[in-house]
Design a protein around this motif. Structure first.
Motif, PDB file in Angstrom:
ATOM      1  N   TYR A   2       0.807  -1.210   0.000  1.00  0.00           N
ATOM      2  CA  TYR A   2       0.000   0.000   0.000  1.00  0.00           C
ATOM      3  C   TYR A   2       0.846   1.268   0.000  1.00  0.00           C
ATOM      4  O   TYR A   2       0.366   2.335  -0.346  1.00  0.00           O
ATOM      5  CB  TYR A   2      -0.950   0.021   1.200  1.00  0.00           C
ATOM      6  N   LEU A   3       2.095   1.185   0.361  1.00  0.00           N
ATOM      7  CA  LEU A   3       2.940   2.371   0.458  1.00  0.00           C
ATOM      8  C   LEU A   3       4.135   2.217  -0.482  1.00  0.00           C
ATOM      9  O   LEU A   3       5.112   1.550  -0.159  1.00  0.00           O
ATOM     10  CB  LEU A   3       3.417   2.575   1.897  1.00  0.00           C
ATOM     11  N   ALA A   4       4.035   2.814  -1.655  1.00  0.00           N
ATOM     12  CA  ALA A   4       5.111   2.744  -2.631  1.00  0.00           C
ATOM     13  C   ALA A   4       6.253   3.667  -2.216  1.00  0.00           C
ATOM     14  O   ALA A   4       6.070   4.588  -1.410  1.00  0.00           O
ATOM     15  CB  ALA A   4       4.587   3.149  -4.000  1.00  0.00           C
ATOM     16  N   ALA A   5       7.412   3.415  -2.779  1.00  0.00           N
ATOM     17  CA  ALA A   5       8.587   4.215  -2.447  1.00  0.00           C
ATOM     18  C   ALA A   5       8.389   5.673  -2.849  1.00  0.00           C
ATOM     19  O   ALA A   5       8.857   6.589  -2.155  1.00  0.00           O
ATOM     20  CB  ALA A   5       9.821   3.642  -3.132  1.00  0.00           C
ATOM     21  N   GLU A   6       7.671   5.892  -3.950  1.00  0.00           N
ATOM     22  CA  GLU A   6       7.422   7.265  -4.392  1.00  0.00           C
ATOM     23  C   GLU A   6       6.556   8.022  -3.386  1.00  0.00           C
ATOM     24  O   GLU A   6       6.796   9.187  -3.094  1.00  0.00           O
ATOM     25  CB  GLU A   6       6.728   7.279  -5.762  1.00  0.00           C
ATOM     26  N   LYS A   7       5.537   7.343  -2.874  1.00  0.00           N
ATOM     27  CA  LYS A   7       4.643   7.977  -1.894  1.00  0.00           C
ATOM     28  C   LYS A   7       5.401   8.298  -0.609  1.00  0.00           C
ATOM     29  O   LYS A   7       5.231   9.362  -0.005  1.00  0.00           O
ATOM     30  CB  LYS A   7       3.452   7.056  -1.612  1.00  0.00           C
ATOM     31  N   THR A  33       1.025   8.901  10.490  1.00  0.00           N
ATOM     32  CA  THR A  33      -0.336   9.370  10.261  1.00  0.00           C
ATOM     33  C   THR A  33      -0.911   8.762   8.992  1.00  0.00           C
ATOM     34  O   THR A  33      -2.066   8.336   8.969  1.00  0.00           O
ATOM     35  CB  THR A  33      -0.364  10.908  10.183  1.00  0.00           C
ATOM     36  N   TYR A  34      -0.108   8.698   7.943  1.00  0.00           N
ATOM     37  CA  TYR A  34      -0.558   8.077   6.696  1.00  0.00           C
ATOM     38  C   TYR A  34      -0.905   6.607   6.926  1.00  0.00           C
ATOM     39  O   TYR A  34      -1.947   6.123   6.483  1.00  0.00           O
ATOM     40  CB  TYR A  34       0.529   8.213   5.622  1.00  0.00           C
ATOM     41  N   ARG A  35      -0.035   5.898   7.642  1.00  0.00           N
ATOM     42  CA  ARG A  35      -0.270   4.480   7.910  1.00  0.00           C
ATOM     43  C   ARG A  35      -1.494   4.273   8.810  1.00  0.00           C
ATOM     44  O   ARG A  35      -2.267   3.337   8.614  1.00  0.00           O
ATOM     45  CB  ARG A  35       0.968   3.856   8.552  1.00  0.00           C
ATOM     46  N   ILE A  36      -1.666   5.153   9.800  1.00  0.00           N
ATOM     47  CA  ILE A  36      -2.819   5.051  10.697  1.00  0.00           C
ATOM     48  C   ILE A  36      -4.111   5.247   9.925  1.00  0.00           C
ATOM     49  O   ILE A  36      -5.089   4.509  10.122  1.00  0.00           O
ATOM     50  CB  ILE A  36      -2.682   6.066  11.853  1.00  0.00           C
ATOM     51  N   ASN A  37      -4.132   6.220   9.024  1.00  0.00           N
ATOM     52  CA  ASN A  37      -5.326   6.444   8.203  1.00  0.00           C
ATOM     53  C   ASN A  37      -5.626   5.240   7.317  1.00  0.00           C
ATOM     54  O   ASN A  37      -6.787   4.851   7.156  1.00  0.00           O
ATOM     55  CB  ASN A  37      -5.157   7.707   7.353  1.00  0.00           C
TER      56      ASN A  37
END
Length: 89
Positions: A2-7, A33-37
């Motif tokens: 869900y979390l690409a290197a670019e993001k 915060t991104y991961r929690i969301n």
């Protein structure tokens, strides 16, 4: 994943000093915060996923510790970050 290197580099570029500065407090808080969301959205669909729920609680605790550290070191950055990320306290 869900979390690409670019993001990830985009998050650190926006909230840290640079995209390579992955250790900055502001960058870490923004990433948490991104991961929690993301995990919160997952738990809305899969409410019996208790392992994810536990991971979410641990992440919130880590973010809370970093926020407490940021309050002690730089209250102005703390207030800006809280406002920017829409974290309530």
């Amino acid at each position: 994943m869900y979390l690409a290197a670019e993001k990830k580099s985009e998050i650190f570029k926006k909230h840290g000093k640079s995209e390579k500065d992955t250790g900055s407090t502001e960058g870490q808080i923004a990433l948490f915060t991104y991961r929690i969301n993301h995990l919160s959205e997952h738990l809305k669909k899969n409410r019996k996923d208790f392992n994810t729920e536990r991971s979410l609680v641990k992440l919130v605790g880590k973010r809370r510790n970093l926020l407490d550290y940021l309050i002690k070191t730089d209250i102005v950055k703390y207030r800006e970050l809280i406002q920017e990320l829409n974290i309530r306290k």
